[in-house]
Write an enzyme that holds these catalytic residues in place. Structure first.
Site, short mmCIF file in Angstrom:
data_model
loop_
_atom_site.label_atom_id
_atom_site.label_comp_id
_atom_site.label_asym_id
_atom_site.label_seq_id
_atom_site.Cartn_x
_atom_site.Cartn_y
_atom_site.Cartn_z
N GLN A 160 96.49 65.12 16.23
CA GLN A 160 97.35 66.37 16.47
C GLN A 160 97.99 66.96 15.24
OE1 GLN A 160 97.22 67.62 19.50
NE2 GLN A 160 96.39 65.90 20.74
N CYS A 199 97.44 59.73 27.98
CA CYS A 199 97.17 58.65 27.49
C CYS A 199 98.14 58.11 26.47
CB CYS A 199 95.73 59.14 26.71
SG CYS A 199 94.50 59.67 27.66
N LYS A 259 89.44 69.26 18.17
CA LYS A 259 90.88 69.79 18.51
C LYS A 259 91.22 70.83 17.22
CE LYS A 259 92.34 65.34 20.23
NZ LYS A 259 92.50 65.51 21.54
N HIS A 269 99.09 57.49 21.20
CA HIS A 269 98.05 57.58 22.05
C HIS A 269 97.31 56.33 22.24
CE1 HIS A 269 94.08 59.24 23.45
NE2 HIS A 269 94.80 60.24 23.74
N ASP A 276 97.17 58.75 12.58
CA ASP A 276 96.38 58.91 13.54
C ASP A 276 96.47 60.68 13.48
OD1 ASP A 276 95.43 60.50 15.71
OD2 ASP A 276 96.34 58.72 17.11
N1 7TS Z 1 95.25 60.22 19.08
C1 7TS Z 1 95.99 61.18 19.42
C2 7TS Z 1 97.49 61.61 18.97
C3 7TS Z 1 95.40 62.29 20.43
O1 7TS Z 1 96.14 63.19 20.73
C4 7TS Z 1 94.23 62.09 20.95
C5 7TS Z 1 93.69 62.75 22.05
C6 7TS Z 1 93.28 60.88 20.45
C7 7TS Z 1 93.99 60.06 19.49
C8 7TS Z 1 91.98 60.54 20.68
O2 7TS Z 1 91.05 61.63 20.40
P1 7TS Z 1 89.79 61.76 20.59
O3 7TS Z 1 89.18 63.24 20.25
O4 7TS Z 1 88.95 60.48 20.17
O5 7TS Z 1 89.64 61.57 22.03
N2 7TS Z 1 94.48 63.34 22.83
C9 7TS Z 1 94.16 64.05 23.92
C10 7TS Z 1 95.21 64.56 24.84
O6 7TS Z 1 96.40 64.77 24.17
N3 7TS Z 1 94.80 65.05 25.88
O7 7TS Z 1 93.45 64.78 25.96
C11 7TS Z 1 93.23 64.31 24.83
#
Ligand code: 7TS
Length: 416
Positions: A213, A374, A236, A133, A210
Site C-alpha cells: 500500500q 486480511c 495495486k 496484513h 511491505d
Molecule cells: N500487504 C498489504 C499491506 C496489502 O494490503 C496486501 C493486499 C498484501 C500485502 C498482499 O498483496 P498481494 O498482492 O500479494 O495479494 N491487500 C489487499 C486488501 O487490502 N484487500 O485485498 C487485498
C-alpha cells in the site's frame, strides 16, 4: 521556463481526465455510474497497460533467456527492461536487486523461506507490528513455528499508530528481522518506516518493508528508507495481476539460498550437483510472467507521467476530504485516525453490519470493501469483526466521496 518574475504554476491535477484513460470506469454498474473505491484491493488498469499486454503477445512473445531467435531476444529485452524500470521506480542502485514475483505475498514468503530459514533459529525472534496484513504475519508465523522462534508484535494505539519507543523496546538481542507495512491497508496509517529502520539497524536488525500500500501512494526510495527488503504488487500500481517485485540489498541476496528449484535458476545441473545461477535469476525458477513485467513497466511509466508531486497532493486531498466527510455522517465512526494517512479510510456505522453497507452501496454503483481486510489481529485490537473501507486511487475525485456519503445516507434510511 516561465517568464521572468513569474512563478511556474503546475497545471491542476485533472482526475476526470485521468479517469477517462480507464475503460472499465466508464462501464455502468447496476445501471449507475461506477464509483470505484476498492483500490487497496486492486487498482483498475489504464488503456496504456491493457494495450501493452496485447502488444507483448502480438509482437514479442517467446520464452526469455533461452532462444537466440528474434522473438526470444525481444521478450528478454522487454522483461529485463522492466526489471530496470522497477529498479528506477524504487530508487535501487542495481537492477540485479529486483526479483520478479507474483506479488507482495510471494515476495514476503520468499524472504521468509530463504533469508528467514537461514538466519532464524530456536529462541530467536521476528518482530512485526499489530497492523500487518495476513501476508506479513503468516509467513513469519510459519517460519517461527518451524524454527522454534517467537513472533513479537509492536502494539497499535487507539489512533492506529505505532510508537517508536515500543519498537525500540521490542528490538532485542534475539531479534533477527523487523517486518513492517509502509502503509496499513486497513487503517491507512503511514508508518514511520525510515525511523523504524534506523532504530532496527542501530541494533543490527535487518528490515523488510511491505510496500503493497506504500508503492501506489508514496514516493519510494529504498536508499532513503534504508531498508533491506521492499515488496510490492503490480496490480495495486495500475499494472497487471500476477506480477510484483521484491527488492533486496545485493549483499543479502547473494548470501541467501535459492527458494524454488527449476529452470533458469541454475548454471549447471548434474544428478550429483547443481550450480545455482547468479542474482536475481537464482530466485526466478521457471518461466516468468514476461507480459506482466512489461505491463508493470508501462504502469510505472504511466504513473510517472502524472507527476509524483501532483499525484501525492491529489491523493492527500482526497483521503483528508473522505475522512472529514465520513466522520460527519451521523452514526459513523472512523476506525483509525493516524498521524499520517494514505489512500484508505475505514469506518463503521452504528447498528449496521459493514457487509450490509457494502451491499447497499453496490446497488448505488459504489464499490467499497467490507470485512476484516486480511488484518484480523488488527480488527481484534479494535474489538471489531469488520469495517467498511473506502480506498482511493489517482482517478478518484471529491465527487466520488460525495457519492459514497450519499450512499451511506441511503443505508441509514434503510437500516439505521
Ligand atoms: N500487504 C498489504 C499491506 C496489502 O494490503 C496486501 C493486499 C498484501 C500485502 C498482499 O498483496 P498481494 O498482492 O500479494 O495479494 N491487500 C489487499 C486488501 O487490502 N484487500 O485485498 C487485498
Amino acid at each position: 521556463m516561465g517568464a521572468p518574475g513569474l512563478q511556474a504554476v503546475a497545471a491542476p491535477f485533472d482526475a476526470e481526465r485521468v479517469k477517462r484513460e480507464f475503460p472499465i470506469l466508464a462501464r455502468p454498474v447496476h445501471g449507475k455510474p461506477l464509483v470505484y473505491l476498492d483500490n487497496a484491493a486492486t487498482a483498475q488498469k489504464p488503456r496504456a497497460v491493457i494495450e501493452r499486454l496485447a502488444r507483448y503477445y502480438e509482437e514479442e512473445n517467446a520464452n526469455v533467456h533461452r532462444g537466440v531467435h528474434l522473438l526470444s531476444e525481444r521478450a528478454t529485452a522487454a522483461y529485463e527492461g522492466a526489471r530496470a524500470r522497477v529498479a528506477r521506480f524504487l530508487g535501487a542502485r542495481d537492477p540485479r536487486e529486483v526479483i520478479f514475483v507474483r506479488g507482495t505475498t510471494e515476495a514476503i514468503n520468499l524472504v521468509a523461506q530463504t533469508f528467514g530459514r537461514a538466519r532464524v533459529g530456536p529462541g530467536d525472534e521476528v518482530l512485526i507490528t499489530g497492523m500487518e496484513h495476513h501476508s506479513n504475519i503468516v509467513p513469519w508465523q510459519m517460519l517461527c513455528r518451524e524454527k522454534g522462534a517467537t513472533l513479537r508484535i509492536v502494539p497499535v494505539s487507539d489512533a492506529g499508530d505505532i510508537d517508536l519507543a515500543d519498537l525500540e523496546r521490542l528490538l532485542g538481542p534475539r531479534t533477527r528481522l523487523l517486518a513492517i507495512a509502509h502503509v496499513s491497508n486497513a487503517l491507512g496509517t503511514v508508518n514511520p518506516v525510515k525511523e523504524a529502520v534506523a532504530r532496527a539497524h542501530a541494533v543490527g536488525v535487518p528490515v523488510l518493508v511491505d510496500g503493497a500500500q506504500g508503492a501506489p501512494h508514496l514516493p519510494v526510495d529504498v536508499g532513503d528508507l534504508g531498508c533491506d527488503f521492499y515488496a510490492f504488487s503490480g496490480h495495486k500500481v495500475y499494472g497487471p495481476t500476477g506480477i510484483g517485485a521484491l527488492w533486496g540489498r545485493l549483499e543479502l541476496l547473494e548470501e541467501m539460498p535459492p527458494w524454488q528449484g527449476g529452470g533458469d535458476m541454475i548454471l549447471s545441473v548434474s544428478f550429483e550437483r547443481t550450480v545455482y545461477n547468479r542474482v536475481p535469476y537464482k530466485f526466478e525458477a521457471g518461466t516468468p510472467d514476461m507480459a506482466g513485467a512489461a505491463g508493470l513497466a508501462t504502469a510505472l511509466d504511466w504513473m510517472a507521467g502524472l507527476g509524483p508531486e501532483a499525484l501525492l497532493a491529489h491523493e492527500r486531498d482526497l483521503a483528508g476530504y473522505a475522512a472529514e466527510q465520513l466522520a460527519a455522517v451521523p452514526g459513523a465512526r472512523l476506525v483509525g485516525t493516524p498521524r499520517e494517512r494514505a489512500g484508505v479510510v475505514s469506518f463503521v456505522l452504528k447498528d449496521v453490519h459493514p457487509h450490509d453497507i457494502g451491499t447497499i452501496l453496490d446497488r448505488e454503483g459504489v464499490a467499497i470493501r467490507t470485512g476484516h481486510h486480511c488484518a484480523q489481529p488488527l480488527m481484534s485490537r479494535f474489538g471489531l469483526a469488520a469495517t467498511a473501507r473506502a480506498s482511493f486511487a489517482v482517478y478518484n475525485t471529491r465527487a466520488d466521496v460525495d457519492a459514497l456519503v450519499r450512499g451511506l445516507e441511503k443505508v441509514r434510511r434503510m437500516l439505521g
